[in-house]
Design an enzyme around this catalytic site. Structure first.
Site, PDB file in Angstrom:
ATOM      1  N   SER A 107       0.793  -1.226   0.000  1.00 15.88           N
ATOM      2  CA  SER A 107       0.000   0.000   0.000  1.00 15.88           C
ATOM      3  C   SER A 107       0.823   1.273   0.000  1.00 15.88           C
ATOM      4  O   SER A 107       0.285   2.349  -0.225  1.00 15.88           O
ATOM      5  CB  SER A 107      -0.948   0.023   1.210  1.00 15.88           C
ATOM      6  OG  SER A 107      -0.212   0.011   2.408  1.00 15.88           O
ATOM      7  N   ASP A 408      -2.822   8.647   8.443  1.00 15.17           N
ATOM      8  CA  ASP A 408      -3.828   7.871   9.166  1.00 15.17           C
ATOM      9  C   ASP A 408      -3.252   7.035  10.304  1.00 15.17           C
ATOM     10  O   ASP A 408      -3.887   6.120  10.793  1.00 15.17           O
ATOM     11  CB  ASP A 408      -4.592   6.961   8.199  1.00 15.17           C
ATOM     12  CG  ASP A 408      -3.677   6.024   7.415  1.00 15.17           C
ATOM     13  OD1 ASP A 408      -2.487   5.917   7.789  1.00 15.17           O
ATOM     14  OD2 ASP A 408      -4.128   5.414   6.435  1.00 15.17           O
ATOM     15  N   HIS A 411       0.055   5.263   7.233  1.00 12.89           N
ATOM     16  CA  HIS A 411       0.558   5.809   5.978  1.00 12.89           C
ATOM     17  C   HIS A 411       0.863   7.299   6.124  1.00 12.89           C
ATOM     18  O   HIS A 411       0.325   7.967   7.015  1.00 12.89           O
ATOM     19  CB  HIS A 411      -0.469   5.605   4.862  1.00 12.89           C
ATOM     20  CG  HIS A 411      -0.957   4.200   4.758  1.00 12.89           C
ATOM     21  ND1 HIS A 411      -2.072   3.745   5.435  1.00 12.89           N
ATOM     22  CD2 HIS A 411      -0.473   3.142   4.064  1.00 12.89           C
ATOM     23  CE1 HIS A 411      -2.262   2.461   5.160  1.00 12.89           C
ATOM     24  NE2 HIS A 411      -1.302   2.076   4.341  1.00 12.89           N
TER      25      HIS A 411
END
Length: 441
Positions: A107, A408, A411
């Site tokens: 991600s 968050d 990330h």
């Protein structure tokens, strides 16, 4: 359904050993996928001294990683200028003339594959605003408020943002992004044999490589044709591997057990590099892991009253040391590969020090020094006592994401990624040997 709030495929991507760790509170997870999706969809997660629900793990598992003690500092002025001019000066385009970029990873680099891969894609928190708000105005599947490092790399190369490989109408003429959020370096079967379950994605590094192989088979029918086509392409093998460690770490596995897993993870990455070379890659960047001891969610969940456990940035030393074990072994593997493949340029991407450079230069770069280990979006300040995930109903982001390093809790913000990319480019440009190779040709 309000398209301003929820990601849909038609939105596109916005452009064509004993250790103090063993003394931390023990964390166990409910491994039922039903429970996982319950917490995922309804945005509920809670951590207490005995239990970590999978709703919290959803963010952790998407992480991807862990690096050296001494931050390599660029001059503050040049650091900011380099970052601000990534898209205008285009250093990679000027020096290397890359015409394609190919990305493998998780991600940190996923530009929209996970939300397309899963039938529950629109239910992921990062498929909702405020994800994507800073650049696109809508969520794209990126785990940030806007651009990722691979987006800035594409800008530096004078190329469009990489389309996710699962985008049905994607334009793949300038490269493909095969990265999938939550993916691991080791295959699902290998991890399950070690009693490690990945609740997010089964698209491990080997799966992504199979997709890459199929893609090349569809556009060039022989290896020689592919090799010729890929002469001016740039490959990213990672960042990958952090998700192999995240779940067992959060389940309370010992540091010794996790350290024993590192050689297998690095070997999987090494095998991937060899396979990419076999496709015809001539320039490859292999990123290491971030300093997970500095990541807000880890700092919060493994907090301790032992002041000796922290460094000058209030990062957890043991977790960062573990990240460095991974990175040092990866660098040793790259060194050997360079000898085995002298005609291929393989460069280590120092994501570890790129992150530490943000902490060291935070003030001059405009970050809020009081929020260096707080999340802009989600429970604020980010903690493990309960709260809501970013992207779930009623959760708003801070008014100035550009003042935060963490988006968050796991990330980073696009502002942080921009500066980390500038740091990375400063490091890798001389090693890519673009000018020398062009002169030799």
């Amino acid at each position: 359904m309000d398209r301003s709030r929820v990601w849909t495929p038609s939105d596109g991507n916005g452009q064509n050993v004993s250790s103090p760790i063993s003394n931390y509170k023990q964390i166990r997870s409910n491994r039922s996928l039903l429970v996982f999706f319950f917490f995922l969809f309804f945005g509920m997660f809670s951590i207490n001294r005995a239990r970590l629900h999978f709703g919290a793990i959803v963010s952790f598992v998407l992480l991807f990683h862990p690096r050296t003690r001494n931050s390599r500092k660029l001059g503050n002025y040049s650091f900011k200028i380099a970052a601000d001019n990534i898209g205008t000066i285009r250093p990679l385009e000027k020096a290397c003339h890359f015409n394609k970029i190919y990305q493998l990873g998780d991600s940190i680099a996923d530009t929209g594959n996970l939300v397309r891969e899963s039938p529950f894609g629109s239910g992921y928190p990062f498929a909702h605003l405020p994800y994507g708000e800073s650049t696109f105005g809508f969520p794209t599947g990126r785990c940030s408020d806007g651009l990722l490092m691979i987006d800035y790399i594409a800008l530096a190369a004078g190329l469009p943002y990489l389309e996710p490989s699962m985008k049905e109408d994607g334009n793949f003429t300038t490269g493909v992004n095969f990265a999938v959020g939550g993916s691991t370096a080791l295959p699902k079967e290998v991890l399950e044999a070690k009693d490690i379950t990945n609740p997010i994605s089964n698209s491990s590094l080997s799966v992504q490589l199979d997709w890459m192989s199929s893609h090349f088979a569809s556009i060039c029918h022989t290896k020689e044709v592919c090799r010729k086509m890929l002469e001016k392409s740039l490959f990213f093998v990672g960042e990958i591997g952090g998700n192999d460690y995240n779940v067992p770490f959060l389940e309370g596995r010992s540091m010794n057990e996790l350290t024993a897993l590192v050689p297998e993870v690095v070997q999987s990455i090494t095998n991937a590099i060899k396979r990419v070379i076999d496709f015809g890659a001539t320039r490859i960047i292999v990123p290491g892991n971030f300093p997970i001891g500095c990541i807000p969610v880890y700092v919060a969940c493994f907090q301790t009253n032992d002041t000796a456990a922290y460094d000058e940035h209030h990062c957890l030393k043991d977790l960062n040391n573990f990240a460095e074990i991974h990175n040092q072994l990866l660098k040793a593997s790259i060194k050997k590969l360079k000898k085995d493949y002298p005609k291929v340029v393989i460069v280590y991407g120092d994501y570890y020090n790129a992150y530490l450079s943000l902490l060291s230069n935070a003030r001059s770069l405009g970050f809020d020094e009081n929020a260096l280990q707080k999340a802009c979006c989600g429970t604020e300040p980010y903690d493990c006592s309960g709260g809501k995930l970013c992207g779930t109903p009623g959760v708003k982001a801070c008014p100035r994401p550009d003042k935060y390093i963490s988006w968050d809790g796991v990330h980073s913000t696009q502002q942080a990624y921009k500066y980390m990319t500038a740091h990375l480019l400063d490091s890798i440009m001389p090693q890519l040997k673009c000018h020398s190779s062009a002169q030799d040709a």
